[in-house]
Design a protein around this motif. Structure first.
Motif, PDB file in Angstrom:
ATOM      1  N   MET A   1      11.890   1.921  -5.751  1.00 18.07           N
ATOM      2  CA  MET A   1      13.108   1.309  -5.221  1.00 18.07           C
ATOM      3  C   MET A   1      12.809   0.153  -4.263  1.00 18.07           C
ATOM      4  SD  MET A   1      15.468   3.411  -2.652  1.00 18.07           S
ATOM      5  CE  MET A   1      16.556   2.674  -1.502  1.00 18.07           C
ATOM      6  N   PHE A   2      11.715   0.307  -3.444  1.00 15.45           N
ATOM      7  CA  PHE A   2      11.339  -0.796  -2.550  1.00 15.45           C
ATOM      8  C   PHE A   2      10.309  -1.708  -3.222  1.00 15.45           C
ATOM      9  CE2 PHE A   2      12.782   2.508   0.429  1.00 15.45           C
ATOM     10  CZ  PHE A   2      13.764   1.773   1.091  1.00 15.45           C
ATOM     11  N   ASP A   3      10.351  -3.012  -2.827  1.00  5.95           N
ATOM     12  CA  ASP A   3       9.390  -3.979  -3.366  1.00  5.95           C
ATOM     13  C   ASP A   3       8.196  -4.156  -2.433  1.00  5.95           C
ATOM     14  OD1 ASP A   3      11.095  -4.712  -5.586  1.00  5.95           O
ATOM     15  OD2 ASP A   3      12.356  -5.719  -4.084  1.00  5.95           O
ATOM     16  N   ALA A   4       8.366  -3.772  -1.174  1.00  9.24           N
ATOM     17  CA  ALA A   4       7.264  -3.912  -0.211  1.00  9.24           C
ATOM     18  C   ALA A   4       7.456  -2.913   0.918  1.00  9.24           C
ATOM     19  CB  ALA A   4       7.247  -5.329   0.366  1.00  9.24           C
ATOM     20  N   ILE A   5       6.313  -2.481   1.468  1.00  9.48           N
ATOM     21  CA  ILE A   5       6.357  -1.611   2.658  1.00  9.48           C
ATOM     22  C   ILE A   5       5.725  -2.381   3.814  1.00  9.48           C
ATOM     23  CG2 ILE A   5       5.482   0.524   3.700  1.00  9.48           C
ATOM     24  CD1 ILE A   5       5.390   1.741   0.909  1.00  9.48           C
ATOM     25  N   VAL A   6       6.371  -2.328   4.975  1.00  9.34           N
ATOM     26  CA  VAL A   6       5.825  -2.966   6.176  1.00  9.34           C
ATOM     27  C   VAL A   6       5.613  -1.876   7.214  1.00  9.34           C
ATOM     28  CG1 VAL A   6       6.323  -4.565   8.062  1.00  9.34           C
ATOM     29  CG2 VAL A   6       6.947  -5.188   5.727  1.00  9.34           C
ATOM     30  N   ILE A   7       4.405  -1.808   7.746  1.00 11.18           N
ATOM     31  CA  ILE A   7       4.127  -0.804   8.784  1.00 11.18           C
ATOM     32  C   ILE A   7       4.152  -1.494  10.142  1.00 11.18           C
ATOM     33  CG2 ILE A   7       2.547   1.002   9.587  1.00 11.18           C
ATOM     34  CD1 ILE A   7       3.385   1.332   6.636  1.00 11.18           C
ATOM     35  N   GLY A   8       5.109  -1.128  10.979  1.00  4.94           N
ATOM     36  CA  GLY A   8       5.233  -1.704  12.318  1.00  4.94           C
ATOM     37  C   GLY A   8       6.376  -2.703  12.384  1.00  4.94           C
ATOM     38  N   SER A   9       7.139  -2.645  13.494  1.00  4.15           N
ATOM     39  CA  SER A   9       8.310  -3.521  13.623  1.00  4.15           C
ATOM     40  C   SER A   9       8.208  -4.465  14.813  1.00  4.15           C
ATOM     41  CB  SER A   9       9.574  -2.670  13.760  1.00  4.15           C
ATOM     42  OG  SER A   9       9.522  -1.953  14.982  1.00  4.15           O
ATOM     43  N   GLY A  10       6.966  -4.816  15.209  1.00  2.00           N
ATOM     44  CA  GLY A  10       6.784  -5.889  16.190  1.00  2.00           C
ATOM     45  C   GLY A  10       7.042  -7.218  15.489  1.00  2.00           C
ATOM     46  N   PHE A  11       6.654  -8.321  16.118  1.00  2.00           N
ATOM     47  CA  PHE A  11       6.898  -9.617  15.482  1.00  2.00           C
ATOM     48  C   PHE A  11       6.167  -9.727  14.139  1.00  2.00           C
ATOM     49  CE2 PHE A  11       8.601 -11.940  19.358  1.00  2.00           C
ATOM     50  CZ  PHE A  11       9.796 -12.259  18.733  1.00  2.00           C
ATOM     51  N   ALA A  12       4.943  -9.215  14.054  1.00  2.83           N
ATOM     52  CA  ALA A  12       4.188  -9.335  12.797  1.00  2.83           C
ATOM     53  C   ALA A  12       4.969  -8.697  11.652  1.00  2.83           C
ATOM     54  CB  ALA A  12       2.812  -8.688  12.949  1.00  2.83           C
ATOM     55  N   GLY A  13       5.408  -7.451  11.874  1.00  2.76           N
ATOM     56  CA  GLY A  13       6.112  -6.726  10.818  1.00  2.76           C
ATOM     57  C   GLY A  13       7.519  -7.247  10.576  1.00  2.76           C
ATOM     58  N   SER A  14       8.240  -7.526  11.641  1.00  2.54           N
ATOM     59  CA  SER A  14       9.656  -7.898  11.493  1.00  2.54           C
ATOM     60  C   SER A  14       9.823  -9.267  10.837  1.00  2.54           C
ATOM     61  CB  SER A  14      10.358  -7.881  12.854  1.00  2.54           C
ATOM     62  OG  SER A  14      10.356  -6.568  13.362  1.00  2.54           O
ATOM     63  N   VAL A  15       8.978 -10.223  11.233  1.00  2.00           N
ATOM     64  CA  VAL A  15       9.092 -11.564  10.635  1.00  2.00           C
ATOM     65  C   VAL A  15       8.714 -11.503   9.151  1.00  2.00           C
ATOM     66  CG1 VAL A  15       8.123 -13.908  10.643  1.00  2.00           C
ATOM     67  CG2 VAL A  15       8.761 -12.817  12.801  1.00  2.00           C
TER      68      VAL A  15
ATOM     69  N   ARG B   1       2.172  10.413  -1.383  1.00  2.00           N
ATOM     70  CA  ARG B   1       1.366  11.028  -2.461  1.00  2.00           C
ATOM     71  C   ARG B   1       1.447  10.321  -3.810  1.00  2.00           C
ATOM     72  NH1 ARG B   1      -0.631  15.910  -0.730  1.00  2.00           N
ATOM     73  NH2 ARG B   1       0.227  16.499   1.267  1.00  2.00           N
ATOM     74  N   LYS B   2       2.175   9.215  -3.883  1.00  2.00           N
ATOM     75  CA  LYS B   2       2.240   8.476  -5.159  1.00  2.00           C
ATOM     76  C   LYS B   2       1.475   7.168  -5.026  1.00  2.00           C
ATOM     77  CE  LYS B   2       6.802  10.077  -6.627  1.00  2.00           C
ATOM     78  NZ  LYS B   2       7.674  10.104  -5.463  1.00  2.00           N
ATOM     79  N   LEU B   3       0.837   6.760  -6.117  1.00  2.00           N
ATOM     80  CA  LEU B   3       0.103   5.492  -6.103  1.00  2.00           C
ATOM     81  C   LEU B   3       1.087   4.354  -5.785  1.00  2.00           C
ATOM     82  CD1 LEU B   3      -2.609   4.060  -6.688  1.00  2.00           C
ATOM     83  CD2 LEU B   3      -1.851   3.829  -9.069  1.00  2.00           C
ATOM     84  N   TRP B   4       0.724   3.523  -4.777  1.00  3.54           N
ATOM     85  CA  TRP B   4       1.598   2.397  -4.382  1.00  3.54           C
ATOM     86  C   TRP B   4       0.871   1.098  -4.726  1.00  3.54           C
ATOM     87  CZ3 TRP B   4       6.504   1.563  -2.970  1.00  3.54           C
ATOM     88  CH2 TRP B   4       6.824   0.300  -2.466  1.00  3.54           C
ATOM     89  N   GLU B   5       1.434   0.336  -5.666  1.00  6.14           N
ATOM     90  CA  GLU B   5       0.724  -0.865  -6.121  1.00  6.14           C
ATOM     91  C   GLU B   5       1.392  -2.170  -5.688  1.00  6.14           C
ATOM     92  OE1 GLU B   5       0.453   0.756 -10.223  1.00  6.14           O
ATOM     93  OE2 GLU B   5      -1.671   0.208 -10.029  1.00  6.14           O
ATOM     94  N   LYS B   6       2.571  -2.044  -5.072  1.00  2.00           N
ATOM     95  CA  LYS B   6       3.256  -3.257  -4.596  1.00  2.00           C
ATOM     96  C   LYS B   6       2.704  -3.617  -3.200  1.00  2.00           C
ATOM     97  CE  LYS B   6       7.419  -1.953  -7.054  1.00  2.00           C
ATOM     98  NZ  LYS B   6       8.766  -1.415  -6.854  1.00  2.00           N
ATOM     99  N   PRO B   7       3.123  -4.771  -2.653  1.00  2.00           N
ATOM    100  CA  PRO B   7       2.559  -5.187  -1.351  1.00  2.00           C
ATOM    101  C   PRO B   7       2.824  -4.190  -0.224  1.00  2.00           C
ATOM    102  CG  PRO B   7       3.720  -7.022  -2.377  1.00  2.00           C
ATOM    103  CD  PRO B   7       4.006  -5.807  -3.224  1.00  2.00           C
TER     104      PRO B   7
END
Ligand code: FAD
Ligand code: UDP
Length: 385
Positions: free
Chosen positions: A1-15, A236-242
Motif C-alpha cells: 500500500m505504501f510506496d516508501a517508508i521514512v524512519i524519523g520525522s526530523g527535517f531529514a525525514g519530513s522533507v 517480516r515481509k521483504l520490502w523492496e521499495k525505497p
C-alpha cells in the motif's frame, strides 16, 4: 500500500517524505518519539513559555533554495542571533570581536592589536583562532592564545569531554574571531525564525493526504536487516521499495562493527518569575561553570509574557543509550577513527539497493538544519520517480 517508508520525522525525514508525497508517492513515516519534528520539537512548558526541548535552534543559511522551500510552511521573522560569553567576570560578544577585545584589554594594547589585525588580514571579516595562534606576528599569536584559552579551551573540553587538541579543527572553526564590530553569532545571508514555532512547520509539512505518520513506534522492532543478502524485511515481509533512514546508522545495522561514538547533553530547564533573565538570547560560560551555555527562549520566539521566563542550561555528558541522562546521540564525534568506522557501516549499507541514509545521525555529520534540508531535497529528487 505504501510506496516508501521514512524512519524519523526530523527535517531529514519530513522533507524527504513531503517531497515524495508531492510526487504522488504514498509515504509511511515511523517515529519512535511521541511527537514529530525530531530535535527541532518546540512546545509550551507548564508555565506557557514556548521552549525548544532539544536545545536552542536558530535558522541561518546561505542556501536560498532551502529558505524558499521552508517559506511554504511558515511565515518567518527576521532574527539575528547574538551571544555573550562570560570571560573574567565580564559579558563580551561571542564570536570574539573588537568589542570583546576592547572590554578585556587596556585601551592602548587593544588599539595596537586591532591595528595589527587589520594590517595582517586586510579586508578579511573573520579568521580562525587556530590561524591566529600560528601567526608569525608575535602580538597576533599572543592575542590568539589569549582568545583560545579564555573562550575555547575549557568550553571545548566540557562540550566534548576530551582536550581541545583532540577535537576536529572544523568544530572549533564553527566559531571564528571577528575582525570588526559585527556581533552576530552567524554571518549567513538568511537569518530568521518561524513566526509560529518550529513544530508548526512540521505539522504543515506532514499534513498531506499521501503521508501517514506513526508515532511512538521504534523502527528497530519492525525492520530486519539481512546483511548477508542486502535485503530488508519490514513487519517480516521483504520490502523492496525505497526506505529512507534518518536514525543512527550503527543502531540500524545492529552494531555489527561496534558503537559509533556520540556526545550527549543533559538539558536543565528553569522557570523564573521575572520578565527577562539575561541580556542576550544565549550566554556562554566557557570557564568556571559545569554547563556550557544558558538560553532564554523568549528572545528566540519573541513571546511576550510579563513576570515569567524559561531558561535552559546545557550540561554536556557522555552518550550512553541505557543511561537516564545522555541517552540521546546529539553530536557525532568527528575524528579519523570514527569516520573510518562510519565508512565501514556505509560500505555495508550501500549494498542495499533500496536503502537511503539522510541526516545528522544516519550520515554521521555535524549538520546544521539547513544542510540537512538541502540534503533531503536532493535525496528526494534522486529517488526514482
Ligand atoms: P533529528 O532531528 O535527530 O531526527 C531524527 C529522528 O529520527 C528523531 O525524531 C528520532 O526520534 C527518529 N528516530 C531515530 N531512530 C529511530 C527509530 N529506530 N525508529 C523511529 N524513529 C527513529 N542547527 C541549526 O541549523 N541551528 C541551530 O541553532 C542548531 N542548534 C542545535 C543545538 C543542539 C543542542 C543540537 C543537538 C543540534 C542543533 N542543530 C542546529 C542541528 C539540528 O538539530 C540538526 O541539523 C537537525 O535537527 C537534524 O535533523 P535530522 O532529521 O537529521 O535529525
Ligand atoms: N566553542 C567554544 N566556546 C564558545 C563557543 C563555541 O569553545 O564560546 C567551540 C566548542 O568546541 C563548540 C564549537 O566551538 O563545540 C562549536 O560551537 P557551536 O556554538 O557551533 O556549537 P553547537 O551550537 O553546535 O553546540
Amino acid at each position: 500500500m505504501f510506496d516508501a517508508i521514512v524512519i524519523g520525522s526530523g527535517f531529514a525525514g519530513s522533507v524527504t517524505a513531503r517531497m515524495l508525497a508531492d510526487r504522488g508517492k504514498k509515504v509511511l513515516i515511523i517515529e519512535k518519539r511521541a511527537h514529530i519534528g525530531g530535535n527541532m520539537f518546540e512546545s509550551n512548558d507548564h508555565t506557557g513559555i514556548s521552549v525548544h526541548w532539544y536545545g536552542p535552534h536558530i535558522f541561518h543559511t546561505n542556501l536560498k533554495n532551502v529558505f524558499e522551500y521552508l517559506k511554504q510552511f511558515s511565515d518567518w521573522f527576521s532574527y539575528e542571533h547574538r551571544v555573550l560569553g562570560k570571560i573574567d567576570g565580564q559579558l563580551v560578544p561571542i564570536p570574539f570581536n573588537f568589542t570583546s577585545l576592547e572590554k578585556l584589554y587596556p585601551q592602548k594594547m587593544a588599539d595596537e592589536i586591532k591595528q595589527k589585525l587589520q594590517a595582517y588580514y586586510p579586508g578579511q571579516e573573520k579568521v580562525s583562532v587556530l590561524d591566529l595562534m600560528c601567526c608569525k606576528d608575535d602580538i597576533i599569536s599572543k592575542f590568539g592564545e589569549f582568545v583560545y584559552s579564555k573562550v575555547f579551551v575549557n568550553y571545548t573540553a566540557k562540550q566534548w569531554g576530551v582536550p581541545p587538541e583532540k577535537v576536529d579543527k572544523s568544530v572549533i572553526n564553527r566559531v571564528p574571531v571577528v575582525l570588526g564590530y559585527d556581533d552576530r553569532y552567524f554571518q549567513d545571508k538568511y537569518q530568521a525564525m518561524p513566526c509560529n514555532g518550529f513544530t508548526r512547520i512540521f505539522e504543515n509539512m506532514l499534513d498531506h493526504p499521501n503521508i501517514t505518520v506513526q508515532l511512538s513506534c521504534d523502527a528497530a522492532k519492525r525492520l530486519e536487516m539481512d546483511i548477508e543478502n542486502s535485503r530488508i524485511y519490514f513487519d517480516r515481509k521483504l520490502w523492496e521499495k525505497p526506505i529512507i533512514y534518518t536514525g543512527a546508522i550503527d543502531e540500524l545495522m545492529g552494531y555489527e562493527f561496534g558503537m559509533l561514538p556520540y556526545r550527549s547533553l543533559d538539558f536543565v530547564f528553569e522557570q523564573h518569575k521575572v520578565t527577562s533573565y539575561q541580556s542576550a538570547a544565549v550566554v556562554n560560560y566557557p570557564n568556571e561553570e559545569d554547563f556550557t551555555r544558558i538560553t532564554e527562549f523568549k528572545y528566540l520566539t519573541r513571546q511576550e509574557a510579563q513576570g515569567k521566563t524559561t531558561i535552559l542550561k546545557e550540561f554536556p555528558v557522555p552518550y550512553d543509550v541505557k543511561a537516564e541522562k545522555g541517552n540521546i546521540p546529539y553530536y557525532p564525534i568527528i575524528n579519523e577513527d570514527n569516520l573510518a568506522l562510519y565508512k565501514k557501516y556505509k560500505t555495508c549499507t550501500d549494498k542495499f539497493g533500496n536503502l537511503y541514509l539522510c541526516g545528522r545521525l544516519a550520515e554521521y555529520k555535524y549538520y546544521n538544519m539547513d544542510a540537512v534540508i538541502d540534503r533531503a531535497l536532493q535525496l528526494a529528487e534522486s529517488i526514482g520517480s
